[in-house]
Scaffold this motif. Structure first.
Motif, mmCIF file in Angstrom:
data_model
loop_
_atom_site.group_PDB
_atom_site.id
_atom_site.type_symbol
_atom_site.label_atom_id
_atom_site.label_comp_id
_atom_site.label_asym_id
_atom_site.label_seq_id
_atom_site.Cartn_x
_atom_site.Cartn_y
_atom_site.Cartn_z
ATOM 1 N N LEU B 381 20.320 64.349 7.968
ATOM 2 C CA LEU B 381 20.075 64.280 9.411
ATOM 3 C C LEU B 381 21.365 64.261 10.211
ATOM 4 C CD1 LEU B 381 17.622 61.186 9.670
ATOM 5 C CD2 LEU B 381 16.997 63.509 9.075
ATOM 6 N N ARG B 382 21.243 64.624 11.488
ATOM 7 C CA ARG B 382 22.284 64.266 12.455
ATOM 8 C C ARG B 382 21.807 62.963 13.089
ATOM 9 N NH1 ARG B 382 24.427 69.493 13.496
ATOM 10 N NH2 ARG B 382 24.984 69.915 11.326
ATOM 11 N N VAL B 383 22.355 61.841 12.637
ATOM 12 C CA VAL B 383 21.878 60.573 13.210
ATOM 13 C C VAL B 383 22.574 60.269 14.522
ATOM 14 C CG1 VAL B 383 21.253 59.557 10.986
ATOM 15 C CG2 VAL B 383 23.505 59.077 11.963
ATOM 16 N N GLY B 384 23.667 60.969 14.772
ATOM 17 C CA GLY B 384 24.377 60.732 16.025
ATOM 18 C C GLY B 384 25.550 61.657 16.159
ATOM 19 N N THR B 385 26.385 61.385 17.157
ATOM 20 C CA THR B 385 27.594 62.178 17.346
ATOM 21 C C THR B 385 28.783 61.231 17.480
ATOM 22 O OG1 THR B 385 27.460 62.085 19.754
ATOM 23 C CG2 THR B 385 26.274 63.881 18.661
ATOM 24 N N LYS B 386 29.961 61.807 17.663
ATOM 25 C CA LYS B 386 31.178 60.985 17.828
ATOM 26 C C LYS B 386 30.981 59.927 18.908
ATOM 27 C CE LYS B 386 35.448 63.176 16.339
ATOM 28 N NZ LYS B 386 36.684 63.865 16.700
ATOM 29 N N ARG B 387 30.181 60.284 19.913
ATOM 30 C CA ARG B 387 29.937 59.412 21.057
ATOM 31 C C ARG B 387 29.359 58.054 20.629
ATOM 32 N NH1 ARG B 387 25.850 58.596 24.606
ATOM 33 N NH2 ARG B 387 24.429 59.869 23.378
ATOM 34 N N HIS B 388 28.616 58.060 19.503
ATOM 35 C CA HIS B 388 28.006 56.811 19.055
ATOM 36 C C HIS B 388 29.014 55.874 18.404
ATOM 37 C CE1 HIS B 388 24.378 59.354 19.394
ATOM 38 N NE2 HIS B 388 23.820 58.221 19.763
ATOM 39 N N GLY B 389 30.140 56.456 18.020
ATOM 40 C CA GLY B 389 31.148 55.629 17.362
ATOM 41 C C GLY B 389 30.822 55.393 15.902
ATOM 42 N N ARG B 390 31.823 55.010 15.165
ATOM 43 C CA ARG B 390 31.691 54.780 13.730
ATOM 44 C C ARG B 390 30.633 53.701 13.453
ATOM 45 N NH1 ARG B 390 35.117 55.816 9.432
ATOM 46 N NH2 ARG B 390 35.216 54.251 7.781
ATOM 47 N N ASP B 391 30.712 52.620 14.197
ATOM 48 C CA ASP B 391 29.781 51.513 14.001
ATOM 49 C C ASP B 391 28.353 51.920 14.350
ATOM 50 O OD1 ASP B 391 28.813 48.521 15.508
ATOM 51 O OD2 ASP B 391 29.411 48.659 13.402
ATOM 52 N N GLY B 392 28.206 52.664 15.442
ATOM 53 C CA GLY B 392 26.887 53.113 15.861
ATOM 54 C C GLY B 392 26.246 54.019 14.822
ATOM 55 N N ILE B 393 27.012 54.952 14.277
ATOM 56 C CA ILE B 393 26.464 55.868 13.274
ATOM 57 C C ILE B 393 26.079 55.123 12.006
ATOM 58 C CG2 ILE B 393 27.152 57.737 11.684
ATOM 59 C CD1 ILE B 393 28.623 58.956 14.138
ATOM 60 N N ARG B 394 26.884 54.149 11.631
ATOM 61 C CA ARG B 394 26.550 53.374 10.433
ATOM 62 C C ARG B 394 25.279 52.554 10.656
ATOM 63 N NH1 ARG B 394 30.966 49.724 9.272
ATOM 64 N NH2 ARG B 394 30.052 49.437 7.214
ATOM 65 N N LYS B 395 25.150 51.943 11.838
ATOM 66 C CA LYS B 395 23.955 51.137 12.140
ATOM 67 C C LYS B 395 22.705 52.012 12.150
ATOM 68 C CE LYS B 395 25.159 47.041 14.855
ATOM 69 N NZ LYS B 395 26.474 46.896 15.508
ATOM 70 N N LEU B 396 22.813 53.182 12.786
ATOM 71 C CA LEU B 396 21.659 54.081 12.842
ATOM 72 C C LEU B 396 21.289 54.557 11.434
ATOM 73 C CD1 LEU B 396 22.798 56.021 16.021
ATOM 74 C CD2 LEU B 396 20.758 54.590 15.871
ATOM 75 N N SER B 397 22.291 54.834 10.621
ATOM 76 C CA SER B 397 22.037 55.275 9.245
ATOM 77 C C SER B 397 21.346 54.185 8.440
ATOM 78 C CB SER B 397 23.349 55.657 8.548
ATOM 79 O OG SER B 397 24.006 56.684 9.248
ATOM 80 N N ALA B 398 21.815 52.963 8.586
ATOM 81 C CA ALA B 398 21.204 51.844 7.862
ATOM 82 C C ALA B 398 19.743 51.694 8.284
ATOM 83 C CB ALA B 398 21.978 50.558 8.128
ATOM 84 N N THR B 399 19.466 51.920 9.559
ATOM 85 C CA THR B 399 18.100 51.805 10.065
ATOM 86 C C THR B 399 17.197 52.865 9.440
ATOM 87 O OG1 THR B 399 18.989 50.989 12.172
ATOM 88 C CG2 THR B 399 16.709 51.744 12.174
#
Lengths: 429, 429
Positions: B381-399
């Motif tokens: 998936l594309r769970v996010g973009t650079k805009r979400h930040g490293r932490d945001g992408i990791r959190k979304l991925s964990a979800t």
């Protein structure tokens, strides 16, 4: 200079979201030498907004307003200000063009609802927002400058840093600290730290502040310029010495960041073997971009089966000392070290609670071991009690574990005297 | 009923700490059917406190004050209220005894500084605090009830729940919702959710609210009692259906909690194999007491070496498809599953950024695989973009990873349509 803040938005007032914007702006201003006199938080109702603005006009030099600049029906800040002032809303052609161009560039047509974002109270000075459609603006009324900022955190921060702070410093002749120096600590509370720092003479021209965010307390030194470089550096040294084992690093936000820089400098590799921290230590390192340079991998050996099977912890060791013991921690760390041929391995095994405690090993008892190519150091601590909660104990444990890595990299004794954490036993080999 | 809040304390005003007390109290009141009209935040200066109290007297039915009840020199709330009212401070013998007894019981002598905590404005009604030395109190002035509460979160919460809310409900005849029901969602923003829910008729007697905390939006239903049980249950059903794949669970705070209950019920075991999430998924499960019943262990195979060596990922697979691919995710999950003979294994491998992205696989590209004894399901998936930040992408991925486990346990399709997250490809075997 008398500066206040007005935070708007039902979601902020009702606690649907925690107001991190307010905290960030206040801290940023403090770094610049400005302190907020007070802060008001109101919802999205026109009456309340108009009343809030009218109430503070003439009482403050600057009122910073956050939120309510979006394109939806709940966004009322511009209109409320115009009503309060008894002024017209005027279309800002420049901002309208900026928005239209942006939509075009993204292959879209600007919805009509965005037009209101270019309607500013007559006399307002537009403030650029390069990363959103809500421009900011400032307007002078009854001797008070009202400064309007967007609610989206990233847009707010950029506007404050790039436009608003420079304007404040310039137009109000603020003497910003010429330098800001932060020292990160753990293991002691604010009053204990204050006592330790009481011995250090704070020269004129330097202010000291504390910022608490579990498990850390950050000490902020704000240099206002009237002291020599030599005196400044000596002060930092004296403070670092006074902080003793509570000191974790300078100008880092957490201990993982402190480790990151050292690991990169020394070209060493690290692996993690976690039980109760459950992946938190590895996660703290992965938080930092570039950690792939040193983090080979990690284990979460949550069950005894995993400890034995994956890291070679002996069934006898488990039987004799229990999972939460220095002996098991050492075997976990050594197993991890060997498996991936790492320079450093850190292990944590403890009782995070609320269940699982015994009289002998109550909740908060955690064992750690750092293994390296030349040997190991192990310790078992009371990092906390049930009162700290499961999450608190895990966070504190992760902090101790990462601090052991930091100390190892700095060739310092790994067994620190933190204050909070009681050492029950230690071992090396 | 017009209720306001005054938050006191330099550390809160200056952003040294984020004001979580304010958000908590506001939410708690909302759950009870009460909304704050506004909130003021002031520092520790006597003038400002006295002015704040004087300012709001006669304008609100209730003003809830937080902070300033401690024993130190900065704690001024009682005194400021007395000054504002023009009243004396009177020693509350009962509270003094409570404090003295407590110190005695703990083998200590009460310091003189604590005596001020028993000095209340004349006419005040003492409010018990069973877990601290700061009693609360309420006092009526100019028709406004000022209610004073301690700043320590755990003490505040207990006092609000045990004493203050019941008093408010009783004395002000508040019609609290008789029931509160929460639905957790991810993958869609508030406006998109509002649109989906627009189709559901909201009956009189039920209020709906949103609470956003990345990566979730929580939908709160407040039942005010005038609808039948049948209608209430049907409403919840309709909302769940309208939420579609965004729905994660009822009355849980995160998706790990939703998995927890199901894993316990079904007696299944789980292991985790993480790369970019770096231990976050395992940590989310370990967050919950009792997870040792199902979490056997986890790996953080951050390097390709670790992926191959620890989980048996093939060098050829890595060479042909790259570390961020469904094929590698599948081998990670299958390797983990077999090593600890688990019922379920979840793997995540992706690009959290800000570096590492390519045109083909930009930052935010994440591959997942869930392996079980009968096969596997994988997706990228594309769970996010650079805009979400490293932490945001990791959190979304964990979800997403935990949601795959949840769906598997509920025998539902693992490939969900979230809205935010774009599926690039999927596979099963």
């Amino acid at each position: 200079m008398h500066i206040e803040m007005i935070c708007t938005g039902e979601e902020v007032l009702s606690g649907q979201i925690v107001d991190t914007n307010a905290a960030w702006v206040a801290q940023r201003l403090l770094d610049t030498g400005l302190e907020f006199h007070s802060r008001i938080t109101v919802g999205d109702r026109m009456d309340d907004l108009v009343a809030a603005f009218s109430n503070r006009a003439g009482r403050a030099d600057v009122v910073l307003v956050n939120g309510g600049l979006g394109p939806t029906i709940d966004d009322l800040s511009s209109e409320a200000m115009a009503i309060a002032m008894g002024a017209e809303l005027v279309l800002h052609q420049g901002w309208l063009k900026t928005m239209t161009d942006w939509f075009e560039k993204n292959g879209r047509v600007m919805p009509d609802s965005n037009i209101k974002q270019a309607m500013l109270p007559a006399g307002a000075v537009m403030i650029d927002n390069p990363v959103g459609t809500a421009c900011g603006f400032r307007v002078l009324w009854q001797g008070t400058w009202f400064v309007f900022t967007p609610g989206v955190p990233s847009e707010l921060k950029k506007m404050v840093d790039d436009e608003i702070l420079p304007w404040l410093v310039r137009d109000f002749s603020i003497t910003s600290p010429s330098q800001l120096y932060r020292l990160l600590t753990t293991g002691r509370g604010e009053s204990a730290l204050a006592e330790q720092l009481g011995q250090v003479a704070l020269p004129d021209g330097v202010d000291l502040g504390y910022r608490a965010s579990l498990p850390y307390i950050e000490i902020k030194l704000m240099r206002r310029g009237e002291i020599s470089e030599e005196r400044w550096l000596k002060l930092i040294d004296d403070i670092r010495v006074a902080l003793g084992d509570s000191w974790l690093g300078d100008n880092v936000y957490n201990v993982a960041e402190a480790c990151h820089q050292l690991l990169l400098e020394q070209g060493k590799t690290v692996v993690t073997a976690e039980s109760c921290t459950g992946g938190m230590v590895a996660s703290n390192l992965v938080d930092i971009a570039g950690s792939s340079a040193y983090l080979l991998g990690g284990w979460v050996t949550y069950s005894n089966q995993a400890k034995q099977q994956e890291l070679g912890v002996g069934a006898n060791t488990l039987a004799e000392y229990g999972a939460v013991s220095m002996q098991v921690a050492v075997e976990m760390a050594q197993g991890a070290l060997q498996k991936l041929d790492s320079d450093i391995a850190i292990s944590i095994t403890g009782i995070a609670g609320p269940d699982g405690g015994t009289e002998d090993k109550p909740v908060g008892t955690v064992a750690f071991a750092l293994a390296h190519r030349g040997g190991y150091v192990a310790q078992i601590l009371r990092v906390g009690t049930k009162r700290h909660g499961r999450d608190g104990i895990r966070k504190l444990s992760a902090t101790v574990a990462l601090d052991m890595i930091r100390r190892h990299l700095r060739d310092e004794p790994l067994l620190a005297d933190y204050g909070f954490f009681k050492r029950i036993d230690s071992n090396q080999g």
